[in-house]
Design an enzyme around this catalytic site. Structure first.
Site, PDB file in Angstrom:
ATOM      1  N   CYS A  46     -39.217 -28.771 -50.884  1.00  0.00           N
ATOM      2  CA  CYS A  46     -39.319 -30.216 -50.755  1.00  0.00           C
ATOM      3  C   CYS A  46     -38.164 -30.803 -49.923  1.00  0.00           C
ATOM      4  O   CYS A  46     -38.140 -30.649 -48.716  1.00  0.00           O
ATOM      5  CB  CYS A  46     -39.425 -30.869 -52.130  1.00  0.00           C
ATOM      6  N   HIS A  80     -44.011 -28.040 -54.879  1.00  0.00           N
ATOM      7  CA  HIS A  80     -43.036 -27.627 -55.889  1.00  0.00           C
ATOM      8  C   HIS A  80     -43.502 -26.369 -56.613  1.00  0.00           C
ATOM      9  O   HIS A  80     -44.048 -26.438 -57.729  1.00  0.00           O
ATOM     10  CB  HIS A  80     -42.795 -28.767 -56.880  1.00  0.00           C
ATOM     11  N   GLU A 138     -41.718 -24.317 -58.111  1.00  0.00           N
ATOM     12  CA  GLU A 138     -40.868 -24.045 -59.281  1.00  0.00           C
ATOM     13  C   GLU A 138     -41.486 -24.570 -60.576  1.00  0.00           C
ATOM     14  O   GLU A 138     -41.135 -24.104 -61.659  1.00  0.00           O
ATOM     15  CB  GLU A 138     -39.482 -24.660 -59.071  1.00  0.00           C
TER      16      GLU A 138
END
Length: 262
Positions: free
Chosen positions: A123, A231, A233
């Protein structure tokens, strides 16, 4: 312990991944922070050791941090990059900035490239890579004709904000397409800004349906480089594509650690 055994043990140490922290203020006190969701995939999936670098102290000790590192991980954040760094006026003055992180991460990117360190960015980190290499950003991508609104709804529950939002299409024939094993995957979407003109040596690996760049790399450098706009993660261990990405980064850091310890 024999010399060969000692050398084997040394090369099997876990790789160290350098992560730069961000600015946060609470009750008049400035903090340096990093959220668990970025750290845990590095420890649990990449099987690496995170080292968190405060960005509020400048870059005087940047080389000392890099001497410890086998890879660099540039995370997302709630702040935007200072538009002056890519030659624009600020079109989002109400959005937080983090100039300490800007001033740390851009030199960090150049130094990591020069040292041959693997780099993975998410990001804001992807946008930093592009800006560091001379590219620029759509500050309000959602106002551009033909682009979707890639922002999350802040009123939604966090599980919905980070839920699947749209597909991304891999650039055919790339290592990234081979890694994920699919021509298209679904990703979340929580960004108001996006890459505009790509920086020197930056090439796309995936696009959103509206054409926005969703993943990039630096094919002219020898080390692993990957940056993504979504994202991965978020609940990474439950997403097979995130697992592949974090494992690939960890493997690249292990290879670097073994090379460094020879």
């Amino acid at each position: 312990m024999s010399d060969n055994t000692a050398k084997t043990a040394k090369t099997r140490r876990k790789p160290v991944v350098l992560m730069s922290m961000g600015t946060y203020e609470r009750n008049g006190h400035p903090y340096q922070v990093m959220t668990h969701k970025y750290i845990l995939p590095i420890t649990d999936i990449s099987d690496c050791v995170p080292v968190l670098a405060p960005t509020c102290c400048g870059i005087e000790d940047l080389d000392a941090y890099l001497d410890l590192a086998d890879g660099v991980y540039l995370t997302g954040a709630g702040s935007n990059i200072d538009p002056a760094l890519y030659g624009q006026e600020n079109m989002t003055p109400k959005k937080a900035q983090d100039k300490d992180r800007d001033n740390f991460d851009l030199p960090l990117i150049h130094a990591a490239i020069k040292r041959g360190l693997p780099i993975f960015a998410v990001c804001r980190g992807m946008q930093e890579m592009n800006v560091a290499l001379g590219g620029d950003i759509y500050q309000k991508a959602y106002t551009q004709p033909g682009f979707m609104d890639h922002r999350e709804d802040g009123d939604d529950a966090i599980e919905i904000q980070y839920g699947e939002s749209h597909a991304i299409n891999m650039v055919p024939g790339t290592w990234f397409a081979d890694l994920l094993g699919q021509p298209s995957i679904m990703v979340n979407s929580l960004h108001g800004q996006a890459l505009k003109n790509l920086g020197r040596g930056v090439e796309p690996l995936a696009h959103a349906p509206d054409g926005l760049v969703e993943a990039i790399h630096l094919p002219e450098v020898p080390q692993f480089t990957l940056a993504v706009q979504w994202h991965p993660e978020w609940q990474a261990a439950e997403n097979p594509f995130s697992v592949k990405i974090y494992k690939a980064f960890g493997d690249a850091c292990r290879a670097r650690a073994a090379q460094h310890d020879e």
